[in-house]
Scaffold this active site. Structure first.
Site, PDB file in Angstrom:
ATOM      1  CG  HIS A 203       0.081   2.548  -8.877  1.00 38.48           C
ATOM      2  ND1 HIS A 203      -1.237   2.837  -9.113  1.00 38.48           N
ATOM      3  CD2 HIS A 203       0.496   3.446  -7.960  1.00 38.48           C
ATOM      4  CE1 HIS A 203      -1.604   3.867  -8.351  1.00 38.48           C
ATOM      5  NE2 HIS A 203      -0.569   4.253  -7.653  1.00 38.48           N
TER       6      HIS A 203
HETATM    7  N1  UDP Z   1       1.869   3.215   0.085  1.00 37.60           N
HETATM    8  C1  UDP Z   1       2.198   2.190   0.961  1.00 37.60           C
HETATM    9  N2  UDP Z   1       3.039   1.202   0.533  1.00 37.60           N
HETATM   10  C2  UDP Z   1       3.596   1.176  -0.712  1.00 37.60           C
HETATM   11  C3  UDP Z   1       3.262   2.228  -1.605  1.00 37.60           C
HETATM   12  C4  UDP Z   1       2.395   3.230  -1.176  1.00 37.60           C
HETATM   13  O1  UDP Z   1       1.742   2.187   2.111  1.00 37.60           O
HETATM   14  O2  UDP Z   1       4.351   0.241  -1.019  1.00 37.60           O
HETATM   15  C5  UDP Z   1       0.911   4.251   0.528  1.00 37.60           C
HETATM   16  C6  UDP Z   1       1.382   5.663   0.424  1.00 37.60           C
HETATM   17  O3  UDP Z   1       2.043   6.069   1.592  1.00 37.60           O
HETATM   18  C7  UDP Z   1       0.085   6.428   0.210  1.00 37.60           C
HETATM   19  C8  UDP Z   1      -0.771   5.464  -0.540  1.00 37.60           C
HETATM   20  O4  UDP Z   1      -0.214   4.175  -0.330  1.00 37.60           O
HETATM   21  O5  UDP Z   1      -0.531   6.742   1.441  1.00 37.60           O
HETATM   22  C9  UDP Z   1      -0.766   5.824  -2.007  1.00 37.60           C
HETATM   23  O6  UDP Z   1      -1.375   4.861  -2.711  1.00 37.60           O
HETATM   24  P1  UDP Z   1      -1.160   4.643  -4.272  1.00 37.60           P
HETATM   25  O7  UDP Z   1       0.128   5.222  -4.706  1.00 37.60           O
HETATM   26  O8  UDP Z   1      -1.416   3.195  -4.499  1.00 37.60           O
HETATM   27  O9  UDP Z   1      -2.415   5.395  -4.882  1.00 37.60           O
HETATM   28  P2  UDP Z   1      -2.659   6.853  -5.477  1.00 37.60           P
HETATM   29  O10 UDP Z   1      -2.404   7.822  -4.358  1.00 37.60           O
HETATM   30  O11 UDP Z   1      -1.762   7.024  -6.642  1.00 37.60           O
HETATM   31  O12 UDP Z   1      -4.083   6.834  -5.873  1.00 37.60           O
END
Ligand code: UDP
Length: 355
Positions: A203
């Protein structure tokens, strides 16, 4: 103390799960949900599953460019903080909600506490990197997950006090991963068997907002024949749809598209995967905690220790490099990184000290 915590998107709901309940045992916390992620799949389910207290205030701000969204959050948070009169404002991570919460508080002379401070990818093209740097320089108390983060802050001579507390996401992972791993329903729903598929997520703006890069991502996913479970972030789904490439993924036998999943279903798929392919920050760490090798579709990471330990490989969107990395043998050792699962307690203790 009266504490206003500003959260707004998926990873922040996970981080708040490690802190809010503990904080409320000793302090009066109000959660402010900016609305950055507002649909049930990206928001409500996390509050339910992870037992995060229901936000006291909702701003309903989402969409628009980063500049526009951050500006609207600032405009909403100014009057809200004047009304709430908190002693401290707490923010997590690196999103628009983080920097807006930090700046609105600092301008009102309210001390800012930043959880997950000091992380750097050193890539200023990432909106998240700008949010991290700006928030750290606004904060009175900087709570970091690692010594690397402490060193980054020392190098930048931040004005606030930095304390190494460990990563709050470890707390949540240690609590929920064993239960999620034992539940194979999400694997059955996706039509995959334990240890016989790759879990993919993407994403980051740099990968999905630029059509040439998005095409590379599609080609990378289409290569190979091992099952790939790909829960689609709404932003990615919208970009694929607009480019007319969603059908190609839907029609590929080995790709199992899914809507964005709740934390428990996602964690079940993550802990049982043979490998993880991602551009997420949080997922890189969660794969490490679960002992699942990770391949990261970026050329930098803030979580450098996962790469140093050999459990994570940065491949950008290079298809061949990604597939080679997906088939490597993981190292025998997996030392504890980012703390012992008690970061939430240390966050609260550091906030107690502010009083
Ligand atoms: N996550 C979730 N469902 C999904 C994808 C990710 O629950 O379909 C959780 C994942 O386990 C983690 C968090 O969302 O705890 C990560 O979020 P994301 O990848 O959106 O953000 P980033 O960490 O890149 O800022």
């Amino acid at each position: 103390m009266r504490i206003v915590t500003v959260i707004g998107n998926r990873p922040q709901f996970v981080k708040a799960a490690a802190v809010s309940r503990l904080l409320r045992e000793r302090h009066d916390e109000h959660l402010v949900h900016t609305g950055q992620h507002h649909d049930d799949e990206l928001s409500a389910i996390f509050f339910e599953e992870l037992q995060v207290p229901r936000p006291e205030r909702q701003l309903h701000i989402s969409g628009g460019t980063n500049t526009d969204q951050t500006a609207r959050m600032l405009a909403g948070l100014g009057p809200l903080l004047a009304e709430e009169q908190p002693n401290v404002v707490l923010v997590y991570g690196d999103t628009n909600s983080t920097v807006a919460g930090g700046l609105a508080a600092a301008q009102a002379n309210i001390p800012v506490v930043h959880v997950e401070a000091g992380m750097r990818s050193f890539d200023r093209r990432m909106p998240e990197e700008l949010n991290r740097v700006l928030t750290d320089h606004l904060s009175a108390l900087l709570l970091t997950p690692s010594q690397t983060a402490m060193d980054n802050l020392a190098r930048e001579s931040v004005a606030g006090r930095a304390v190494l507390v460990g990563d709050v996401m470890v707390d949540v992972a240690l609590l929920f991963q064993p239960r999620a791993k034992a539940d194979h329903h999400p694997l059955r729903d996706a039509g995959v068997a334990p240890g016989e598929y790759v879990l993919a997520t993407s994403h980051r703006a740099g990968n999905v907002d630029v059509p040439e890069r998005l095409r590379k991502l599609v080609d990378l996913l289409l290569a190979g024949d091992e099952p790939v479970v790909f829960p689609l972030h709404p932003r990615t789904g919208a970009r694929l749809d607009a480019a007319g490439w969603l059908d190609e993924l839907q029609e590929a036998d080995h790709i199992r598209l899914a809507p964005p999943l709740g934390y428990m279903a996602f964690t079940s798929l993550l802990t049982n995967a043979r490998a993880v392919l991602t551009d997420s920050g949080g997922v890189q760490k969660e794969a490490y905690f679960a002992g699942v090798p990770c391949v990261t579709m970026r050329d930098t990471t803030e979580w450098v220790e996962t790469v140093d330990m050999g459990w994570n490989v940065l491949v950008d969107l290079d298809r061949d490099a990604a597939h080679a990395a997906l088939h490597r043998t993981p190292p025998a050792q997996r030392p504890e990184l980012y703390g012992d699962g008690r970061a939430g307690e240390r966050v609260v203790a550091a906030i107690d000290d502010l009083a």
